[in-house]
Design a protein around this motif. Structure first.
Motif, PDB file in Angstrom:
ATOM      1  N   GLN A 192       0.775  -1.034  -0.075  1.00 29.47           N
ATOM      2  CA  GLN A 192      -0.037  -0.036   0.117  1.00 29.47           C
ATOM      3  C   GLN A 192       0.831   1.189   0.080  1.00 29.47           C
ATOM      4  O   GLN A 192       0.693   2.118  -0.748  1.00 29.47           O
ATOM      5  CB  GLN A 192      -0.851   0.055   1.135  1.00 29.47           C
ATOM      6  CG  GLN A 192      -1.806  -1.016   1.253  1.00 29.47           C
ATOM      7  CD  GLN A 192      -2.812  -1.301   2.654  1.00 29.47           C
ATOM      8  OE1 GLN A 192      -2.544  -0.599   3.485  1.00 29.47           O
ATOM      9  NE2 GLN A 192      -3.578  -2.272   2.601  1.00 29.47           N
TER      10      GLN A 192
ATOM     11  N   PHE B 180      -4.644  -2.937  -1.027  1.00 29.29           N
ATOM     12  CA  PHE B 180      -5.925  -2.683  -0.389  1.00 29.29           C
ATOM     13  C   PHE B 180      -6.785  -3.801  -0.195  1.00 29.29           C
ATOM     14  O   PHE B 180      -7.530  -4.201   0.618  1.00 29.29           O
ATOM     15  CB  PHE B 180      -6.776  -1.516  -0.752  1.00 29.29           C
ATOM     16  CG  PHE B 180      -6.061  -0.117  -0.477  1.00 29.29           C
ATOM     17  CD1 PHE B 180      -6.386   0.258   1.023  1.00 29.29           C
ATOM     18  CD2 PHE B 180      -5.132   0.447  -0.881  1.00 29.29           C
ATOM     19  CE1 PHE B 180      -6.033   1.536   1.394  1.00 29.29           C
ATOM     20  CE2 PHE B 180      -4.573   1.761  -0.486  1.00 29.29           C
ATOM     21  CZ  PHE B 180      -4.811   2.086   0.741  1.00 29.29           C
TER      22      PHE B 180
ATOM     23  N   THR C  29      -6.540  -0.575   4.958  1.00 27.64           N
ATOM     24  CA  THR C  29      -7.807  -1.131   4.711  1.00 27.64           C
ATOM     25  C   THR C  29      -8.918  -1.252   5.538  1.00 27.64           C
ATOM     26  O   THR C  29     -10.078  -0.632   5.580  1.00 27.64           O
ATOM     27  CB  THR C  29      -7.647  -2.647   4.344  1.00 27.64           C
ATOM     28  OG1 THR C  29      -6.636  -2.736   3.017  1.00 27.64           O
ATOM     29  CG2 THR C  29      -8.861  -3.241   3.597  1.00 27.64           C
TER      30      THR C  29
END
Length: 336
Positions: free
Chosen positions: A200, A237, A244
């Protein structure tokens, strides 16, 4: 995308460019659309007619509602001949306006709806792409075609169809199919939270680095290059992680659900309120405009979009099974 449109629809009150590269959000949207659709529909027991009906219920009511509203508000002041307005209106009614060249079609009426026209082409192709590894094969073919496309040919396409790599479905098929291909990666490989978090953060940093570095590239090559950070962002994600879980809280979920309404209504709203906000200064006018757009989108989602979709989906609810798997990726735009 909302901030990208500010110079065009808030010229009197804001008059600046807060996000010059905001148009790249459409690329992310098409990748995300392919991923989410592949996630929500399994080949086993897939019913194309049910899929088409549910997709139509997802995007068409708001498209037609905003088309009617735009016509009521801006038709008379639109500086084109009546014949041009009628031609563009028919294309918008049939939702085929992204297939035609020029701003009269791609940006006619509610300008942002061109992406809905592109999405409908992808919906039509989706049952074919869903079988086996066809999506991966189409993505590979599209990527190879982009890499081998001579600069002169790309320039010729842009002259014949301005914005061909931005507005036309063929120019966006690469992104939709890579989204479907990414789902195969997600389905077969589920790393732990540490890898998800690194992915991420790494995807965000890579995106921040590549966007300015690729600004001078031809559009088709830039679209291909930016698939890397967009794809990593979606995978990161979807793999879960602290970011998340943060986006899975009630307020971000609601804003994600209302994002399609935000996309479809902000352009018109900004045009309407621009004279009202003039004189306040950009530092005040811009936050007020964005807040108004977000509040309107939530209201449209709760009072129109969700009830109409439920009504249109009700007839077959008891007759057909529809496989839907919850995804940690927030849904947005017209692809959710």
């Amino acid at each position: 995308m909302v901030l990208f449109h500010v110079p065009y629809v808030l010229p009197a009150s804001v008059g600046l460019v807060p996000l010059s590269e905001g148009a790249l959000g459409v690329s992310f949207f098409f990748v995300l659309s392919g991923f989410i659709l592949r996630h929500a529909h399994a080949p086993e027991g897939f019913r194309p007619l049910t899929f088409y009906r549910r997709r139509a219920a997802r995007v068409l009511p708001l498209h037609y509602a905003t088309l009617i509203l735009w016509t009521w508000l801006f038709f008379a002041s639109w500086g084109n001949s009546l014949g041009e307005k009628v031609n563009s209106g028919v294309a918008n009614l049939l939702v085929i306006h992204a297939l035609f060249s020029g701003p009269l079609y791609t940006l006619g009426y509610n300008a942002v709806s061109w992406s809905i026209s592109v999405e409908l082409v992808f919906y039509a192709l989706f049952p074919l792409l869903l079988v086996g590894g066809r999506a991966i094969g189409v993505f590979a073919a599209c990527a190879l075609a982009v890499l081998l496309l001579p600069d002169a040919a790309a320039a010729g396409l842009e002259r014949a169809f301005p914005g061909s790599f931005h507005f036309h479905p063929l120019g966006r098929l690469l992104e939709f199919t890579v989204g479907m291909a990414l789902h195969a990666v997600w389905r077969h490989w589920r790393p732990g939270e540490r890898v998800a978090t690194i992915t991420q953060i790494g995807a965000i940093l890579l995106l921040l680095a590549l966007v300015p570095a690729s600004a001078a590239m031809p559009p088709h090559l830039r679209n291909l290059l930016l698939l890397a950070p967009f794809g990593l962002l979606i995978l990161g994600f979807a793999w879960d992680g602290p970011l998340t879980r943060l986006l899975s809280r009630p307020l971000p979920v609601l804003l994600g659900e209302a994002s399609f309404a935000l996309y479809m209504t902000h352009h018109m709203l900004f045009r309407l309120i621009d004279p009202l906000l003039a004189g306040l200064g950009a530092a005040i006018a811009l936050p007020l405009a964005v807040l108004a757009a977000v509040l309107l989108s939530v209201a449209v989602f709760l009072l129109f979009e969700r009830p109409v979709r439920a009504l249109l989906n009700r007839p077959s609810a008891g007759r057909h099974s529809h496989v839907v798997v919850a995804t940690p990726v927030p849904q947005g735009g017209g692809g959710g």
